[in-house]
Motif scaffolding. Structure first.
Motif: not given
Ligand code: BMA
Length: 816
Positions: A56, A173, A166, A156, A130, A52, A128, A175, A153
Motif C-alpha cells: 500500500r 497475498c 493479490s 486485482r 493496490e 500487507q 502502490s 503485492m 488485495s
C-alpha cells in the motif's frame, strides 16, 4: 549498440517515512526489506498478514550512473526496461523519462535529451498497485468483479499485474513491486532491433525460414540485414526510414533436423543470428510443424496437438510462478522444476493465466527439454474491463509477448485466459447482466488477444479460454465430454470420490487435481514445532482453499484407516493425492485417441503451503510426484474397474514406435503367496491403447480383502510395476511388514536396497534435509523381491549424511 547496465545495488526509499535501504535491480520491494532486516520472513507463520502495508506504500528506487561520451554522442539513447512491476514513474536528473502501468510490456523510453556528462541520477517511483486498483474501481461505470481468496488485495483485475500477487487459493497475498529483467541504457546511431521472428515453411524435406526483423530507426539510412541460421546465411540491403521498419530475409535448410516433444524424438535447436544497423539478436530456433487439430468427429470435436504430423498425447501439469518473491525466481530454480517435469514423463506444461508470461530462460529450457508450452494470456478467474485504455494496454502487452515468444519451438498454443468464460456465471452482476459482460469479454478476448495472435503469430492457434468449447462458443463447457478442454473439479471442489473420474470422457483435461501437505522438513520452514498440528493457526494459514484440510481428512476416511500423528498424516495426504491423480490419468490415458491430454493442477508452489502441487516449494518431490513418474510412464499397464465386479487390464503406448511388452499379471495374497499368474507377450503399436484382458473379480480371488493385483512389465529392458486393490485400503488387514533398508555406495551413485518380510505397500523412503530424488519411491515391496533405489543428490552430500538422513514408512505402518 552500446549498453550501460543499470543492474546492481540501488537505494529504496519508503516515501511515507523517508527511510532508505539498499535494494537490488533486478529485484522486488519485499526481498529488499527482508535483506535489510526490516521485515520478518513473509513465509513464516502468519507474517504475511502483518506485511500487507508494503503493497500500500509508494517506493522510490534511485541510483547514480556515469554517462560517457559513447552514450552522449549517440543519435538515440533509450532506457530499456524489460519489466517494471507495475505502476511507475521514471525520471533522469529530475526530469520525466517515462511512466508504466502494465508489467507485462517491455518499455523503451528515449532519454538522450535528459542525460548530462558525468554523474546522472535515475529514479523509479513504484506506486502502490493496490491503491491504483482501488482508484480504478471508483472510476468504473459499473462494477467488474473478481474471485476472492482468504487473503486478498482488492480489484486485482483492474491492474496489469501478476494476478496471483493479490493472493490465490494456494498463494499468499504479497503485492510486490519492483524492476525485473534487464534495465539498461542503450545507445545506437541508426536504430535498434525491436523484435526478430521467424516463419517456417516445411516442404519436401526442406524448411525455408523467413526471418522478419522489426527495426526502429532514429533517422533514415541504409544498412544490410544479415541473417545466419546454423551456417546458412542471407543478406539484404535496405533503406530504412525513421520509425518502425520491417525487413525480411529467408534462408533454406535442407533435411532439417526436426524438433520433437519429449518422448517423440530429439530437440535439435538451430542458432539464429540477425544483424541490422549495428544491432543484433541471437536466439535458438527449433524446426517443426505444430498444429492444434480441432476437427469435428463422431464424438464432437477433437482436441489434438500434432507435431510433425504425429498426434501427441499431452502429459503434464499446470504451472504457476515459482516464487511469490520475484527476486528468487532464478534460472536454477526453473531448471530444477522443469527437470522434475521432464523426469516425470511430462511433455507439456500449461502456463496458467493467473501468473505470468515466463522469462526467456523458461522457454529456452522448455525448448531444450522438449516440454511443450500451452500459454495462457494473463487473465484469470474474473471479469475484466473493456475500456479504451485497458484494451490499448492489453493490445500492447499481447503484441509484445507474442512477438517475444513466438520463435520458441516449445510454444504450442495461445490461450486467452483461465476460467473467464466460467466466471461470467460466478457473479451476481454478470449473471443478471450477462450481455454487457459478455460483450466486454469478447472485446478483450477475441477482439484484442485473438487479434494479436492472428496478426503477430498466424502460425499458431488461439484458444479463447481454458476451459472452453472453442472459438465463438461462450457456453459453459466445464463438464462437456464431446469437445473443448475441460477443467474437472468434481473430485476435490465437488467433494466427489476418485471414482467419479471414471464417468468423464474429456477430449483434453487441462485441469483437475487434489491437495496434499508438504513434507515435515518444508513445514519446518514456516511453523515452529508447537504448531505441528493440522488445525493449528499456522497450518491453517498455510492452506488457502477454504475447507481444504477438512477435505483431505474426509477423503482419507473414505479410503484409508486413520493415520496416527502428523508425520503419518503428511505421508498419507501425499499418497492420497497421487492416487487421486492416478485414478483420473490412467482412465483418460486409456481413452486415447478420444482424450489426448491430461494436465493436472498443479506442478509447483510459490511458497511453502498445503496445495495441489506435486513438487513442494524448494523443489522436493512429494510422493505424488513419484506416482506421476509412474502413471505418466510412456508404456503403461493399468488395471481398471469394469463395472462393480470386473477388472480390465489396459496397455497404453505413447511411444512413437511399436513396443514389445512382456507383461505379468499376478494376484498375490498378504502373506506374499501368488494365487494367480498370467504372462502375456504383447506388441503394442505406436500411439495405442488396448484392453488386453477382462476378469471377473470373483474368479481372480476368493479373498478380495486379503490380496491385490500386481502388474509387472518389461519394455526395452526396463521393468515397471503397477498395483490394484480389490477393495478400499481401509477394508484390508494389511500385514505388519518389517521393511529394511540398506544404503550403499555404488561408484558415484547413492543406492538403497529395500527388502521386506511381508508385502508392504507404498513403501516410501525419505532423505530428510538432503536435496535430491530417488529414481522410484512409494512402491509395492514383496518378500523375496528386493528393490534397489538410486538417489541422485542435488549438490554436495556425503554417504554418511545421506545414510543418517534416511527413514522409511509404508501404508500399514502409517495407519496402524
Ligand atoms: C483452478 C485454477 C486456479 C485454482 C485451482 C484450484 O481452476 O484455475 O484458479 O487455483 O483451480 O482451485
Amino acid at each position: 549498440m552500446k549498453t550501460l547496465s543499470l543492474a546492481g545495488e540501488w537505494t529504496m526509499k519508503r516515501l511515507s517515512t523517508g527511510e532508505t535501504i539498499p535494494a537490488q535491480v533486478p529485484g522486488d520491494t519485499h526481498s529488499a526489506l527482508l535483506a535489510a532486516g526490516k521485515i520478518p520472513d513473509p513465509y513464516w507463520g502468519t507474517n504475511e498478514l502483518d506485511l500487507q502495508w508494503i503493497g500500500r506504500e509508494d517506493w522510490l528506487l534511485s541510483r547514480e550512473f556515469e554517462a560517457g561520451q559513447d552514450l552522449l554522442a549517440a543519435s538515440s539513447v533509450f532506457l530499456n526496461c524489460d519489466q517494471i512491476d507495475t505502476i511507475s514513474e521514471l525520471s533522469i536528473n529530475g526530469r520525466k523519462a517515462g511512466a508504466t502501468s502494465n508489467m507485462f510490456t517491455r518499455h523503451r523510453f528515449e532519454v538522450g535529451k535528459l542525460l548530462k556528462p558525468g554523474r546522472n541520477t535515475i529514479e523509479i517511483l513504484l506506486k502502490s498497485a493496490e491503491a491504483a486498483a482501488v482508484a480504478a474501481a471508483k472510476k468504473l461505470p459499473y462494477p467488474i468483479p473478481h474471485g476472492n481468496n482468504p487473503v486478498q488485495s482488492p480489484h486485482r483485475n483492474l491492474v496489469r499485474k501478476v494476478q496471483c500477487h493479490s493472493g490465490w487459493d494456494w498463494g499468499p497475498c504479497l503485492m510486490v513491486a519492483g524492476v525485473y529483467g534487464d534495465l539498461s541504457l542503450r545507445a545506437n546511431d541508426l536504430g535498434r532491433i525491436e523484435h526478430v521472428y521467424t516463419t517456417q515453411k516445411h516442404k519436401n524435406g526442406s524448411c525455408s525460414v523467413e526471418v522478419a526483423c522489426e527495426f526502429e530507426c532514429a533517422k533514415s539510412g541504409t544498412s544490410t540485414l544479415e541473417v545466419e541460421l546454423d551456417g546458412v546465411s542471407a543478406r539484404k540491403s535496405v533503406t530504412l526510414q525513421p520509425g518502425l521498419n520491417i525487413v525480411k530475409a529467408a534462408v533454406k535448410i535442407d533435411n532439417p533436423k526436426l524438433w520433437w516433444p519429449l518422448g517423440h524424438g530429439a530437440q535439435p535447436l538451430y542458432t539464429l543470428t540477425a544483424r541490422l544497423g549495428g544491432d543484433q539478436v541471437k536466439k535458438r530456433v527449433g524446426l517443426r510443424i505444430m498444429e492444434l487439430v480441432n476437427k469435428d468427429d463422431k464424438i464432437g470435436r477433437s482436441m489434438v496437438f500434432r507435431v510433425n504430423g504425429v498426434d501427441i498425447f499431452c502429459k503434464g501439469a499446470d504451472w504457476i510462478p515459482c516464487d511469490a518473491l520475484p527476486q528468487r525466481q532464478t534460472r536454477a530454480v526453473l531448471d530444477d522444476l522443469l527437470d522434475s517435469a521432464a523426469a516425470a514423463g511430462m511433455n507439456m506444461l500449461r502456463i496458467w493465466g493467473g501468473g505470468q508470461y515466463e522469462v526467456d530462460d523458461f522457454y529456452d529450457l522448455c525448448d531444450e527439454k522438449g516440454l511443450m508450452v500451452w500459454q495462457d494470456f494473463m487473465f484469470a478467474c474474473a471479469l475484466y474491463p473493456a475500456t479504451k485504455e485497458f484494451l490499448a494496454s492489453v493490445k500492447a502487452e499481447a503484441e509484445y509477448q507474442v512477438k517475444r515468444l513466438r520463435d520458441h519451438a516449445c510454444l504450442a498454443l495461445w490461450c486467452g485466459d483461465n476460467e473467464n468464460i466460467g466466471a461470467l456465471n460466478w457473479f451476481k452482476e454478470s449473471r443478471e447482466g450477462r450481455d454487457r459482460y459478455l460483450v466486454d469479454y469478447d472485446r478483450l478476448n477475441h477482439g484484442t488477444l485473438g487479434k494479436a495472435v492472428e496478426e503477430c503469430d498466424p502460425t499458431r492457434s488461439f484458444w479463447p479460454s481454458s476451459p472452453c468449447a472453442g472459438p465463438n462458443d461462450f457456453s459453459d463447457t466445464w463438464h462437456k465430454d464431446g469437445y473443448g478442454d475441460m477443467h474437472y473439479w468434481e473430485v476435490w471442489h465437488g467433494s466427489k470420490p476418485f471414482e467419479d473420474y471414471y464417468r468423464i470422457k474429456p477430449r483434453f483435461c487441462s485441469e483437475f487435481g487434489f491437495q496434499s501437505f508438504p513434507s515435515l522438513e518444508t513445514i519446518r520452514t514456516y511453523a515452529p514445532e508447537s504448531e505441528f498440528n493440522l488445525t493449528s493457526t499456522t497450518l491453517e494459514h498455510h492452506q488457502r482453499n477454504v475447507g481444504g484440510n477438512s477435505r483431505i481428512i474426509q477423503t482419507i476416511s473414505l479410503y484409508f484407516r486413520m493415520p496416527s500423528g502428523l508425520k503419518n498424516f503428511l505421508y498419507l495426504s501425499q499418497l492420497q493425492q497421487g492416487l487421486a491423480l492416478k485414478t483420473g490419468i490412467e482412465h483418460w490415458r486409456r481413452l486415447r485417441p478420444t482424450c489426448m491430454g491430461t494436465l493436472y493442477w498443479q506442478i509447483n508452489d510459490n511458497w511453502p503451503v498445503c496445495s495441489w502441487a506435486t513438487v513442494e516449494y524448494g523443489g522436493k518431490w512429494k510422493l505424488s510426484h513419484y506416482l506421476a513418474k509412474r502413471f505418466y510412464n510412456e508404456t503403461h499397464a493399468a488395471a481398471l474397474p469394469q463395472g462393480d465386479a470386473g477388472i480390465d487390464v489396459w496397455l497404453v503406448n505413447d511411444a512413437p514406435a511399436a513396443k514389445k511388452v512382456r507383461l505379468a499379471i499376478e494376484v498375490i495374497d498378504f502373506a506374499g503367496k501368488t494365487s494367480f499368474s498370467e504372462k502375456l507377450d504383447v506388441d503394442a503399436p505406436a500411439g495405442s491403447s488396448t484392453c488386453l484382458k477382462s476378469y471377473e473379480t470373483a474368479k481372480l480371488t476368493a479373498a478380495p480383502t486379503g490380496s491385490f493385483m500386481l502388474l509387472t512389465w518389461d519394455v526395452d529392458g526396463k521393468t515397471s510395476y503397477n498395483e490394484k486393490f480389490f477393495v478400499p485400503y481401509k477394508r484390508c488387514a494389511l500385514p505388519e511388514a518389517k521393511v529394511n533398508f540398506t544404503p550403499r555406495k555404488s561408484g558415484d551413485a547413492l543406492e538403497v536396497e529395500l527388502s521386506t518380510d511381508l508385502p508392504a505397500f507404498f513403501v516410501s523412503l525419505n532423505a530428510t534435509g538432503v536435496k535430491g530424488e530417488f529414481d522410484d519411491n512409494c512402491l509395492t515391496l514383496l518378500p523375496g523381491r528386493p528393490r534397489t533405489l538410486r538417489f541422485t543428490p542435488k549438490g554436495q552430500t556425503t554417504f554418511e549424511t545421506f545414510t543418517k538422513s534416511l527413514g522409511v514408512t509404508h501404508l500399514a505402518e502409517a495407519c496402524q
